[in-house]
Write an enzyme that holds these catalytic residues in place. Structure first.
Site: not given
Length: 286
Positions: A107, A109, A111, A124-125, A134, A136, A201, A205, A273
């Protein structure tokens, strides 16, 4: 007849991967403009194609909405023009992305996280490979995406993935399989878009909630193009500049410039992370 399985020898594994890639490319063909009346299907909610070039997706308390391309693709350049939800869009999430299906799906993304009027939109990628995401990165948009159409693009080839906004590269994710990092290269993906409620979220947040008195929230899509290899018949790299494209020094300088000014989150710098060996291995080269 016993099925052919690759040897565990590294060279045999590489040859098998190349064989799979060639076999898949033998099944694909190039296309360009995707007609919203015939080339996509509404997958849920109250989306509506106004004509072949313009489609609207809406969100209300009952449901969001979405569409996907009828064809699947293996590599290409994908461009779409979007005008995001006007006014107070806090809590809404508007998307444009490529995805395969299944638990080990790939995927790519984009967003767009709604905002309280006057605050910047966040893009948001994320990149998933073999079911693992994970990765982002988030950016403030440097313009108001509610007022006019802007072009958002994904270039996906065997070497790298590049995300563009109005022709400017903002993110690159390179093929680092040699470092043990999965890369999307063998699963055909469809083009998707949607709008949905991310109240818990999406905006600060989850501090800023969806104001349902402003519903329906409407996002408008225009001019979906896929200079890409569509599953179905043969596809050649000839005449496709994106096939071997890798960002040059000037392109990487643009990415660096955008990161320094507009990036607001990077998984590579998130302490949560980190591993015992430090950041994920691709962070050093992406």
């Amino acid at each position: 007849m016993r099925a052919f399985l690759p040897s565990k020898h590294p060279m045999a594994s590489a040859q098998y991967s190349s064989f799979l890639l060639v076999a898949l490319l033998a099944l694909v063909a190039g296309v360009s403009a995707i007609n919203f009346l015939s080339g996509v299907e509404i997958t849920w909610g109250r989306g509506k194609a106004l004509n072949g070039d313009v489609l609207q997706l809406s969100l209300d308390r009952a449901s969001g909405s979405g569409f996907r391309s009828r064809q699947e693709f293996l590599f290409g350049r994908f461009d779409i023009r979007m005008k995001l939800v006007p006014g107070n869009s806090a809590g809404t999430v508007t998307t444009f992305y490529l995805s395969s299906l299944g638990g080990t799906h790939d995927e790519i993304d984009l967003e767009f996280l709604g905002n309280v009027s006057g605050q910047p939109y966040v893009l948001h990628t994320n990149v998933y490979a073999q079911g693992t995401g994970d990765r982002e990165q988030q950016f403030y948009l440097w313009f108001d995406p509610r007022l006019d159409f802007h072009t958002y693009s994904v270039l996906w080839n065997p070497q790298e993935i590049v995300i563009y906004v109005d022709g400017t590269p903002i993110r690159v994710f390179r093929n680092n399989e040699r470092m043990g990092v999965p890369y999307p290269k063998s699963q055909p993906m469809r083009v998707y878009a949607s709008i949905w409620d991310g109240d818990e979220w999406a905006t600060r947040g989850g501090l800023d909630k969806t104001d349902w008195s402003k519903a329906p929230f409407i996002a408008t899509y225009r001019g979906l193009n896929a200079d890409a290899c569509a599953v179905g018949s043969a596809c050649s790299s000839r005449g496709r500049p994106w096939w071997n494209q890798v960002l040059d020094f000037a392109g990487m300088q643009k990415v660096k410039w955008m990161r320094e000014r507009y990036m607001v989150y990077n998984y590579c710098r998130d302490p949560k992370r980190q591993t015992a060996r430090g950041p994920p291995p691709e962070c050093a080269v992406n």
